[in-house]
Scaffold this motif. Structure first.
Motif, short mmCIF file in Angstrom:
data_model
loop_
_atom_site.label_atom_id
_atom_site.label_comp_id
_atom_site.label_asym_id
_atom_site.label_seq_id
_atom_site.Cartn_x
_atom_site.Cartn_y
_atom_site.Cartn_z
N GLU B 15 7.79 8.29 -30.96
CA GLU B 15 6.70 7.69 -30.25
C GLU B 15 6.74 8.33 -28.57
O GLU B 15 5.83 8.56 -27.93
CB GLU B 15 6.97 6.06 -30.13
CG GLU B 15 6.53 5.48 -31.27
CD GLU B 15 7.28 3.94 -31.32
OE1 GLU B 15 6.60 3.13 -32.18
OE2 GLU B 15 8.23 3.78 -30.61
N GLU B 18 5.11 11.53 -28.92
CA GLU B 18 3.67 11.40 -28.72
C GLU B 18 3.09 10.97 -27.44
O GLU B 18 2.25 11.66 -26.79
CB GLU B 18 3.27 10.55 -29.49
CG GLU B 18 1.84 10.32 -29.67
CD GLU B 18 1.23 9.46 -31.06
OE1 GLU B 18 0.06 10.05 -31.49
OE2 GLU B 18 1.88 8.81 -31.55
N ARG B 19 3.93 10.42 -27.03
CA ARG B 19 3.40 9.69 -25.38
C ARG B 19 3.53 10.74 -24.26
O ARG B 19 2.65 10.83 -23.48
CB ARG B 19 4.24 8.48 -25.03
CG ARG B 19 3.58 7.74 -23.79
CD ARG B 19 2.90 6.67 -24.32
NE ARG B 19 3.16 5.29 -24.44
CZ ARG B 19 3.13 4.43 -25.27
NH1 ARG B 19 2.76 4.63 -26.41
NH2 ARG B 19 3.60 3.17 -25.28
N THR B 23 7.68 17.54 -28.10
CA THR B 23 8.22 17.44 -29.52
C THR B 23 9.59 16.70 -29.47
O THR B 23 10.10 16.57 -28.45
CB THR B 23 8.46 18.79 -30.18
OG1 THR B 23 9.56 19.30 -29.70
CG2 THR B 23 7.23 19.56 -29.93
N THR B 24 9.94 16.04 -30.62
CA THR B 24 11.30 15.36 -30.63
C THR B 24 12.37 16.49 -30.52
O THR B 24 13.33 16.09 -29.69
CB THR B 24 11.43 14.77 -31.99
OG1 THR B 24 11.29 15.71 -33.04
CG2 THR B 24 10.33 13.75 -32.18
#
Lengths: 131, 131
Positions: B15, B18-19, B23-24
């Motif tokens: 999340e 995305e915010r 990327t992770t």
DNA sequence: CTGCACCTTGGAGCGCGCTCGAACGCAAGC
DNA sequence: GCTTGCGTTCGAGCGCGCTCCAAGGTGCAG
């Protein structure tokens, strides 16, 4: 009386480097990598001799690079120029797309800069009133 | 009546990615590399839980990065913030220097863009009059 | 209970744009 | 003629900023 002396029109790689702000390494690298319009002409001894057209083209490369165009795209553009007349529309497409990207990035950077400036303002207030 | 529910204030790494538009992978990389103000807090199961302060800080990182600040300088800035009060002047110095570089670069890019636009004009003329 | 998606770590890999090293050649000044 | 310095090529190396892989743990839906 005009002296016809090719060497007066021609620069060594070190001189070309100084003129363009690149290193000799980078100039050779660009040539190897197909960013120039062709191999740079040579002296009898096999040394590179940069003419005015070379320098002008390198200035253009510098502009494109300085505005963030990737090497591979500069090469694509150079390839088109090297092919001669008939693909002007395609070259124009590359330049147009590039300009649009640059404009978008300019406004993005400007916006972020505004936020950073506001942050600076906060710090200035805080540093200005230490207690 | 305000519900006190930490999980409502907290985002998973996906999340947060995305915010923030990262990327992770990048979020974990930034944390590892000391760009964040500290280790992100974890759930009982050991998963990262990003709070509002984390997200706000990451937005700031994004602004600095988007305006061309190198990772190592963001880290230096984060180090100062992590040390707490007392070094505001130093932080301000970093931001000032950065702002000046960005302004210089903006005007340089703008100037180069002008030259590129003139080139575009030339091509447009040529394409406009094909014969 | 079983999938299956999502999370964890550590470390390797990669694309970009140079940058440098090795080994050698030519040239101009003393 | 010899030195000094600039030139040549080929290929390796590097700094940056991610990006991805392997191997395994967690959590929720069916």
């Amino acid at each position: 009386m005009t002296t016809i002396d090719a060497s007066a029109e021609t620069l060594s790689i070190a001189e070309a480097a100084e003129r363009t702000g690149l290193t000799t390494h980078t100039l050779r690298y660009y040539e190897r990598d197909g960013l120039l319009l062709g191999p740079v002409s040579r002296t009898a001894a096999g040394r590179r001799a940069y003419g005015p057209a070379d320098l002008q083209w390198i200035e253009m490369i510098n502009r494109l690079r300085a505005t963030g165009m990737p090497i591979r795209e500069v090469r694509a553009y150079a390839d088109l120029c090297r092919m001669g007349d008939g693909n002007e529309a395609e070259r124009l497409g590359i330049l147009h797309a590039h300009r649009d990207r640059v404009l978008a990035q300019l406004s993005e950077v400007t916006e972020h800069l505004g936020a950073i400036n506001r942050k600076i303002g906060i710090y200035e207030d805080r540093v200005g009133t230490p207690s």
